[in-house]
Write a protein that holds these residues in place. Sequence first.
Motif, mmCIF file in Angstrom:
data_model
loop_
_atom_site.group_PDB
_atom_site.id
_atom_site.type_symbol
_atom_site.label_atom_id
_atom_site.label_comp_id
_atom_site.label_asym_id
_atom_site.label_seq_id
_atom_site.Cartn_x
_atom_site.Cartn_y
_atom_site.Cartn_z
ATOM 1 N N TYR A 298 -0.683 3.235 -3.396
ATOM 2 C CA TYR A 298 -1.219 2.964 -2.054
ATOM 3 C C TYR A 298 -0.135 3.174 -1.001
ATOM 4 O O TYR A 298 -0.362 3.786 0.040
ATOM 5 C CB TYR A 298 -1.748 1.527 -1.985
ATOM 6 C CG TYR A 298 -2.267 1.128 -0.611
ATOM 7 C CD1 TYR A 298 -3.598 1.270 -0.288
ATOM 8 C CD2 TYR A 298 -1.395 0.612 0.360
ATOM 9 C CE1 TYR A 298 -4.073 0.911 0.976
ATOM 10 C CE2 TYR A 298 -1.848 0.257 1.610
ATOM 11 C CZ TYR A 298 -3.198 0.410 1.916
ATOM 12 O OH TYR A 298 -3.659 0.060 3.168
ATOM 13 N N ALA A 299 1.083 2.665 -1.278
ATOM 14 C CA ALA A 299 2.179 2.808 -0.324
ATOM 15 C C ALA A 299 2.538 4.267 -0.117
ATOM 16 O O ALA A 299 2.877 4.685 1.002
ATOM 17 C CB ALA A 299 3.394 2.019 -0.806
ATOM 18 N N SER A 300 2.468 5.059 -1.173
ATOM 19 C CA SER A 300 2.778 6.480 -1.051
ATOM 20 C C SER A 300 1.756 7.199 -0.175
ATOM 21 O O SER A 300 2.099 8.100 0.595
ATOM 22 C CB SER A 300 2.824 7.110 -2.446
ATOM 23 O OG SER A 300 3.047 8.497 -2.376
ATOM 24 N N GLU A 301 0.517 6.753 -0.272
ATOM 25 C CA GLU A 301 -0.562 7.420 0.484
ATOM 26 C C GLU A 301 -0.711 6.879 1.899
ATOM 27 O O GLU A 301 -0.875 7.636 2.859
ATOM 28 C CB GLU A 301 -1.879 7.250 -0.267
ATOM 29 C CG GLU A 301 -3.074 7.893 0.421
ATOM 30 C CD GLU A 301 -4.358 7.665 -0.339
ATOM 31 O OE1 GLU A 301 -5.428 7.857 0.257
ATOM 32 O OE2 GLU A 301 -4.285 7.303 -1.526
ATOM 33 N N ARG A 302 -0.639 5.530 2.034
ATOM 34 C CA ARG A 302 -0.939 4.915 3.322
ATOM 35 C C ARG A 302 0.271 4.267 3.978
ATOM 36 O O ARG A 302 0.184 3.835 5.137
ATOM 37 C CB ARG A 302 -2.003 3.832 3.113
ATOM 38 C CG ARG A 302 -3.350 4.330 2.580
ATOM 39 C CD ARG A 302 -4.202 4.880 3.705
ATOM 40 N NE ARG A 302 -4.392 3.877 4.746
ATOM 41 C CZ ARG A 302 -5.346 2.935 4.731
ATOM 42 N NH1 ARG A 302 -6.203 2.885 3.716
ATOM 43 N NH2 ARG A 302 -5.459 2.062 5.714
ATOM 44 N N GLY A 303 1.383 4.174 3.244
ATOM 45 C CA GLY A 303 2.517 3.424 3.751
ATOM 46 C C GLY A 303 2.327 1.939 3.472
ATOM 47 O O GLY A 303 1.243 1.491 3.084
ATOM 48 N N ALA A 304 3.375 1.153 3.651
ATOM 49 C CA ALA A 304 3.318 -0.292 3.430
ATOM 50 C C ALA A 304 3.842 -0.996 4.675
ATOM 51 O O ALA A 304 4.828 -0.539 5.274
ATOM 52 C CB ALA A 304 4.149 -0.685 2.212
ATOM 53 N N PRO A 305 3.232 -2.083 5.089
ATOM 54 C CA PRO A 305 3.722 -2.809 6.267
ATOM 55 C C PRO A 305 5.099 -3.398 6.001
ATOM 56 O O PRO A 305 5.356 -3.929 4.921
ATOM 57 C CB PRO A 305 2.673 -3.897 6.477
ATOM 58 C CG PRO A 305 2.064 -4.099 5.125
ATOM 59 C CD PRO A 305 2.069 -2.752 4.474
ATOM 60 N N ALA A 306 5.972 -3.325 7.000
ATOM 61 C CA ALA A 306 7.320 -3.877 6.860
ATOM 62 C C ALA A 306 7.395 -5.319 7.320
ATOM 63 O O ALA A 306 8.398 -6.001 7.092
ATOM 64 C CB ALA A 306 8.318 -3.032 7.645
ATOM 65 N N ASN A 307 6.334 -5.814 7.956
ATOM 66 C CA ASN A 307 6.289 -7.188 8.425
ATOM 67 C C ASN A 307 4.843 -7.557 8.720
ATOM 68 O O ASN A 307 3.928 -6.727 8.592
ATOM 69 C CB ASN A 307 7.165 -7.385 9.673
ATOM 70 C CG ASN A 307 6.860 -6.360 10.746
ATOM 71 O OD1 ASN A 307 5.706 -6.193 11.147
ATOM 72 N ND2 ASN A 307 7.894 -5.662 11.219
#
Length: 297
Positions: free
Chosen positions: A171-180
């Motif tokens: 998911y992080a690779s496709e959509r990114g991950a929130p940093a905060n």
Amino acid sequence: MDWNDLRYVLAVARAGSALRGAELMGVNQTTVLRRLDAIEDRLGAALFERRRTGQTLTAAGRRAVEAAERMEAEAEALRTALAAQSRELAGSVRVTASETLANRLVTPCLRAFRERHPGISVEVVASDARLDVARGEADVALRAGFSPEGAGIVARRLPDTDWTIYCSRAYASERGAPANRAQIPGHDIVGMEGRMSVLPGWRWLEASAPDAPVRCRSNSLVNLVWNLKAGLGLGALPVLIGDAEPELMRCFPPPPELRAELWLIVREELKAQPHVRAFTDFLAAHVKTTLAEPQSA
């Protein structure tokens, strides 16, 4: 005269000199000689004849050694008896915990506990339904949450557990991950329902992005893990669970406000039973060790 004094007399008598006696006790020779001088001053009698070749017992010294050997034998007999009692503990303990806590904290310690106490049988009830310990539905419970209340139970607080937001690496690779927290809006969410919907982690996540699409809801943390691994969105998990899943990743460090209390609860009438106390002490030590281990980021 006490046992600590007699240990020095016994060591020198057995070794034949203050130097070798000091080596037996793991101290230096000066300490041994100083203790012998103090002992003889208190007794008003010489225990050793001191020669260049070593120390030889006097008549008073031989009586002191006889007393020391009797005390040593009694201490060893007590140690052996207590060890035998520990091995002979028998009975059964019914412990309940959520499926997550049962799998991550209770089950991993059972083999070592069985080896130490083979006569004690442990029954694990893994359920998100909270069995009533006071009414005898379980003897022991391991629970996350606030301080337990009510009569008929005794609660011991264990180290707190941290929670944070996770997603799959895919998911992080496709959509990114929130940093905060501020970056959570715009992401898909994996939610909870039923009893699980009151968990602070889910409420915190829901409040962070009230308009975010909830792609799936679950009434089980175990199922939530699989939903996250399937790449359905972001979800809140204890780090004890999330960090153990290589397909998942923390989005950011655990927020302090999501730290949860962990409690070990025992039915009051059973708390002094030796086999129950043996299990609760063992489980508490295992939990403390496990939660003290550094978690991966």
